[in-house]
Motif scaffolding. Structure first.
Motif, PDB file in Angstrom:
ATOM      1  N   ASP A 605     -15.901   5.644 -61.974  1.00  0.00           N
ATOM      2  CA  ASP A 605     -16.839   6.175 -62.955  1.00  0.00           C
ATOM      3  C   ASP A 605     -18.022   6.850 -62.258  1.00  0.00           C
ATOM      4  O   ASP A 605     -18.329   6.597 -61.094  1.00  0.00           O
ATOM      5  CB  ASP A 605     -17.271   5.113 -63.963  1.00  0.00           C
ATOM      6  CG  ASP A 605     -18.305   4.142 -63.438  1.00  0.00           C
ATOM      7  OD1 ASP A 605     -18.812   4.316 -62.327  1.00  0.00           O
ATOM      8  OD2 ASP A 605     -18.610   3.175 -64.160  1.00  0.00           O
ATOM      9  N   GLU A 606     -18.669   7.741 -62.992  1.00  0.00           N
ATOM     10  CA  GLU A 606     -19.704   8.614 -62.435  1.00  0.00           C
ATOM     11  C   GLU A 606     -20.859   7.833 -61.807  1.00  0.00           C
ATOM     12  O   GLU A 606     -21.336   8.168 -60.712  1.00  0.00           O
ATOM     13  CB  GLU A 606     -20.222   9.528 -63.550  1.00  0.00           C
ATOM     14  CG  GLU A 606     -21.204  10.587 -63.093  1.00  0.00           C
ATOM     15  CD  GLU A 606     -21.648  11.481 -64.241  1.00  0.00           C
ATOM     16  OE1 GLU A 606     -22.137  12.586 -63.979  1.00  0.00           O
ATOM     17  OE2 GLU A 606     -21.484  11.065 -65.416  1.00  0.00           O
ATOM     18  N   LYS A 607     -21.284   6.778 -62.479  1.00  0.00           N
ATOM     19  CA  LYS A 607     -22.422   5.994 -61.991  1.00  0.00           C
ATOM     20  C   LYS A 607     -22.104   5.316 -60.662  1.00  0.00           C
ATOM     21  O   LYS A 607     -22.912   5.333 -59.723  1.00  0.00           O
ATOM     22  CB  LYS A 607     -22.806   4.945 -63.044  1.00  0.00           C
ATOM     23  CG  LYS A 607     -24.044   4.145 -62.729  1.00  0.00           C
ATOM     24  CD  LYS A 607     -24.366   3.196 -63.880  1.00  0.00           C
ATOM     25  CE  LYS A 607     -25.596   2.348 -63.571  1.00  0.00           C
ATOM     26  NZ  LYS A 607     -25.896   1.399 -64.676  1.00  0.00           N
ATOM     27  N   THR A 608     -20.908   4.715 -60.567  1.00  0.00           N
ATOM     28  CA  THR A 608     -20.508   4.043 -59.327  1.00  0.00           C
ATOM     29  C   THR A 608     -20.330   5.047 -58.189  1.00  0.00           C
ATOM     30  O   THR A 608     -20.744   4.800 -57.048  1.00  0.00           O
ATOM     31  CB  THR A 608     -19.201   3.258 -59.549  1.00  0.00           C
ATOM     32  OG1 THR A 608     -19.395   2.315 -60.599  1.00  0.00           O
ATOM     33  CG2 THR A 608     -18.773   2.523 -58.288  1.00  0.00           C
ATOM     34  N   ALA A 609     -19.712   6.179 -58.492  1.00  0.00           N
ATOM     35  CA  ALA A 609     -19.513   7.207 -57.467  1.00  0.00           C
ATOM     36  C   ALA A 609     -20.846   7.724 -56.936  1.00  0.00           C
ATOM     37  O   ALA A 609     -21.031   7.884 -55.717  1.00  0.00           O
ATOM     38  CB  ALA A 609     -18.699   8.362 -58.055  1.00  0.00           C
ATOM     39  N   LYS A 610     -21.786   7.944 -57.825  1.00  0.00           N
ATOM     40  CA  LYS A 610     -23.086   8.461 -57.419  1.00  0.00           C
ATOM     41  C   LYS A 610     -23.856   7.452 -56.576  1.00  0.00           C
ATOM     42  O   LYS A 610     -24.449   7.789 -55.544  1.00  0.00           O
ATOM     43  CB  LYS A 610     -23.889   8.832 -58.670  1.00  0.00           C
ATOM     44  CG  LYS A 610     -25.208   9.522 -58.368  1.00  0.00           C
ATOM     45  CD  LYS A 610     -25.904   9.934 -59.671  1.00  0.00           C
ATOM     46  CE  LYS A 610     -27.224  10.631 -59.373  1.00  0.00           C
ATOM     47  NZ  LYS A 610     -27.916  11.044 -60.622  1.00  0.00           N
ATOM     48  N   SER A 611     -23.838   6.166 -56.994  1.00  0.00           N
ATOM     49  CA  SER A 611     -24.603   5.147 -56.264  1.00  0.00           C
ATOM     50  C   SER A 611     -24.034   4.869 -54.878  1.00  0.00           C
ATOM     51  O   SER A 611     -24.753   4.430 -53.978  1.00  0.00           O
ATOM     52  CB  SER A 611     -24.661   3.849 -57.077  1.00  0.00           C
ATOM     53  OG  SER A 611     -23.363   3.315 -57.232  1.00  0.00           O
TER      54      SER A 611
END
Length: 842
Positions: A605-611
């Motif tokens: 998911d976008e949030k995990t990838a970004k963090s």
């Protein structure tokens, strides 16, 4: 002075009745809560202690998180324990989920407390943990025994075939016996199925392995000595305790578990008593005002200020004592009623006496008397400060300009400080922000309560023209009477304002959260059905295989829980079916394609990838759930979905690196969508398994939103008492207002105001006061609902504030209805006054 105080109480019985009722209700709630939780705690502790009566030492093993069937006490270890000199008996135990179907195929019990275990008879052929009332224990693989309550609900008798579901397919067993037990799961409304020991081991662990062992000591052998002998024989994942220590630990856990319930109920009792303070203060303020000449005469004949104040406080103490006695008796009835109500809702409290502790008695009487005395302190102080001459010359002592300025200044400061704290708390997230908001709410409530007399004049002035235009003279007089004594109006309106503040705040928060949860399920789910275990446990792989073959199923995917470790950090993973998962969930991609799952790649998911700094195409070194190392490629980045873990992995890879399928949910899409025919096809495919729950999209929405609605309904019910006390306050204010205005009402009657218009005047006055308090409460409640909701917004995707105008309108209408109902008796009394007698009244 003591005799005078008692005579005043007896002389004003009717006027003090509402005060007695308010205190009585609060005391009943406090004492009932304490007695109920003491009784429940004592019964559960006795039950816990009784279950360990014959246990000198208890051995408990802890399952490996990766393989809950790999650990336990083996038969070989059990035989070594049984061979110790100090051991009289050593019984192996194993347990897990077992659901029993009723004659209609429905699950008996509530799922989480439906358990199964093993029957282990000793040398005498009996298992001391169970007392059979009919038949015998299961002595063969195809036999079971049921607890008495489950057999009764299922209408089962010895020899009947009983369908039992564990985590696998449903099986039929012959009922061999019915027993009674003190098992906590059964008392909680669940069920208990006893299997032959070898069958239970195969179902819940593996052959020849027990999870726990209970030991009884030989005569003359202490539990401590036996404990020391047993410990060296145990595996690393086992812990041994004496039966007494284990019972004590459970007693502490029971006490901790009940402390939350106790605290919540006492908090609402506190709210009710806080509301009651205004009723009590209002009553004594009016009584003192009506007795100014009497008090002045007492001062003139030698009574000191201290004696006058003490006399009023003594009246309050007597009233508080009477209310406490009656309230405590009602509290005992409330405790008995709560105990019975638990039984009606499926919970069963173990047998035991009603426990009335000294703490409950002292708390009840201390609360009742202290609250009444504290509420009467300001009226008593005002009574003592009135000079004899001034008191004899006027029925009502007018507040000085200085006192009003001081009061309003204090109120304004408190309101501003409280409002600033609420706004500051709303800007923070989590419990820290809510703690700041709670402190700000308290200051704001106190500030507004102090300012309400000041606010009453301009607010009621806004509606005065409408009242005059719609109701003529009656409306004009009602508006004037409502602001004649701002302090009295303010104190009456404050009680309603507090109740409506809490009710409105809860409504705003509940409706907002409910719609956020509803949007979350609607926006994230494309599947028609979700299948879960009623126990909340894992589904068997066979259920997934059966559903894939079901008629009408077009897409199916498990949501299999596993994990990946990347650079020492664990990430939650959902094992899903490539190709089907896109049909079942809304998974818009940010980059890459979810088709990459079919190639053995993962999606993040976008949030995990970004963090973590991951992007599509990256290859990550990982440690799988079975501790094996490898690499996975990020094939897609998608927008988060609340129904799935942050990382998606093909289920076959999860199976290859798992130690057992942990399937929490199975999601399905069917031809033609949800329908009775499709649901029946799924039921049939699962073998009509009562332990498996099949939910369509509406059921899923209800499941997630149901807890919010249940919490709101409980809050409404508990706050109802505070609102009842507020209603008593309105009745009391009007009744005493009518009493002190007898001469005025008589004059109005004499100059042509008929009885019908007198009643209307009193009713309108009550409605105006009630609506004034309701409006203040609604505005504060919306403000608090917004603030608390803002602290939750970061944790709830798609959060948007929703103001439930329909409910708010209902609250205002109910407030007006409260005014009408509260005015019935005072209005009738006013209309029945003999005008000539009233005119002569001083």
């Amino acid at each position: 002075m003591f005799r005078t105080a008692l005579r005043n109480v007896l002389a004003h019985k009717a006027r003090l009745l509402m005060t007695v009722l308010a205190v009585m209700l609060g005391v009943a709630f406090v004492s009932g809560t304490l007695v109920f939780t003491d009784t429940l705690g004592n019964a559960l502790r006795n039950q816990s202690a009784k279950s360990y009566d014959d246990v000198a030492v208890a051995v408990t093993t802890y399952a490996d998180q990766r393989d809950d069937k790999s650990s336990g006490i083996t038969d070989a270890t059990l035989k070594k324990i049984q061979g110790l000199d100090g051991v009289a008996t050593a019984t192996g135990r194993v347990s897990g989920f077992a659901g029993v179907a009723d004659p209609d195929g429905k699950l008996i019990g509530n799922g989480w407390s439906n358990t199964g275990g093993n029957y282990s008879p000793g040398k005498d052929g009996k298992d001391s943990a169970y007392t059979f009332v009919d038949g015998t224990g299961p002595a063969a693989a195809d036999r079971i025994a049921l607890d008495k309550e489950t057999a009764k609900r299922g209408e089962y008798h010895i020899g009947d075939q009983v369908r039992v579901a564990t985590n696998g397919p449903v099986k039929e067993y012959t009922l061999s016996g019915v027993f009674t037990t003190e098992d906590g799961a059964v008392n909680a409304g669940g069920s208990l199925v006893l299997f032959d020991a070898e069958v239970a081991q195969k179902l819940y662990l593996k052959p020849g392995v027990f999870r726990d062992v209970n030991l009884s000591a030989a005569p003359g052998v202490s539990a401590e000595k036996l404990l020391a002998e047993v410990k060296p024989l145990l595996p690393k994942n086992a812990e041994a305790q004496t039966g007494k220590a284990l019972a004590d630990d459970q007693a502490k856990q029971i006490e901790q578990g009940l402390s939350g319930l106790n605290g919540m109920l006492l908090a609402f009792a506190g709210i009710a008593l806080f509301v009651g303070v205004f009723l009590i203060a209002n009553t004594f303020t009016m009584l003192v005002a009506q007795r100014t000449k009497e008090l002045a005469l007492m001062r003139a004949v030698g009574a000191s200020r201290r004696q006058v104040k003490r006399s009023v406080l003594l009246e309050a103490a007597v009233v508080g004592l009477i209310a406490s006695v009656v309230g405590f008796a009602l509290g005992l009835g409330l405790a008995i009623g709560l105990r019975s109500a638990m039984g009606m809702f499926g919970g069963k409290i173990p047998a035991g006496p009603l426990v009335v502790s000294p703490t409950a008695v002292i708390a009840a009487f201390a609360v009742g008397v202290l609250i009444t005395v504290l509420a009467a302190w300001l009226p008593a102080r005002r009574a003592a400060k009135i000079p004899p001459v001034a008191a004899m010359s006027s029925v009502h002592a007018t507040a000085t300009v200085k006192s009003l300025v001081v009061r309003n200044s204090i109120g304004a400061v408190l309101t501003l400080l409280g409002g600033a704290a609420i706004v500051a708390g709303a800007s923070k997230s989590g419990s820290t922000g809510r703690t700041v908001i709670a402190a700000g709410a308290f200051l704001t409530l106190i500030g507004v309560i102090v300012l309400i007399p000041l606010l009453s004049r301009p607010v009621i002035a806004l509606v005065r023209p409408s009242l005059k235009r719609l109701f003529g003279v009656s409306g004009k007089l009602a508006a004037q009477n409502a602001v004649r004594n701002p302090r009295r109006t303010g104190a009456t309106a404050s009680a309603l304002a507090i109740g409506l503040t809490l009710v409105t705040g809860i409504s705003v928060l509940g409706v907002t959260l409910g719609q956020a949860v509803d949007r979350m399920t609607t926006d994230n789910i494309k599947a028609d059905y979700m299948v879960t275990m009623a126990s909340g446990g894992a589904l068997d792989e066979s259920a997934l295989t059966a559903l894939r073959k079901a008629d009408g199923v077009s897409a199916v995917s498990a949501q299999q829980a596993t994990s990946l470790q990347v650079k020492g950090e664990y990430h939650s993973v959902s094992g899903v079916a490539p190709g089907d998962v896109q049909e079942l969930f809304a998974l818009p991609t940010v980059s890459g394609s979810l088709d990459a799952l079919e190639k053995g790649e993962i999606a993040v998911d976008e949030k995990t990838a970004k963090s973590n700094g991951w992007k599509t195409g990256d290859t990550l070194p990982v440690t799988f759930d079975d501790e094996k190392k490898g690499e996975v490629k990020v094939g897609a980045v998608f927008k988060g979905n609340e129904m799935l873990s942050p990382v998606l992995m093909p289920k076959d890879i999860a199976d290859a690196h798992g130690t057992g399928a942990d399937i929490r949910e199975i999601w399905l899409k069917t031809d033609g969508g949800a329908s009775d025919a499709n649901e029946q096809a799924l039921v049939k495919a699962l073998g009509d398994n009562p332990a498996m729950s099949i939910m369509d999209r509406q059921d899923i929405r209800d499941m997630f939103g149901g807890s919010v609605n249940l919490a709101m309904n409980i809050m409404y019910g508990l706050l109802a008492m505070a609102l009842i006390i507020a209603v008593l306050g309105v009745i009391n204010t009007l009744a005493m207002s009518v009493f002190e205005r007898q001469q005025e009402i008589g004059m109005l009657r004499a100059i042509g105001l008929d009885r019908r218009r007198v009643k209307r005047m009193i009713r309108l006055e009550a409605v105006v006061i009630s609506l004034f308090g309701a409006v203040v409460g609604v505005v504060l409640g919306m403000f608090l609902g917004w603030a608390i909701g803002h602290t939750l917004s970061s944790d709830i995707p798609g959060y948007e504030l929703v103001l439930p105008w329909d409910r708010i309108a209902v609250f205002l209408v109910l407030a007006g209805l409260v005014g009408v109902l509260a005015s019935l008796w005072p209005a009738r009394s006013a209309a029945k006054l003999n005008m000539l007698t009233a005119i002569k009244t001083e």
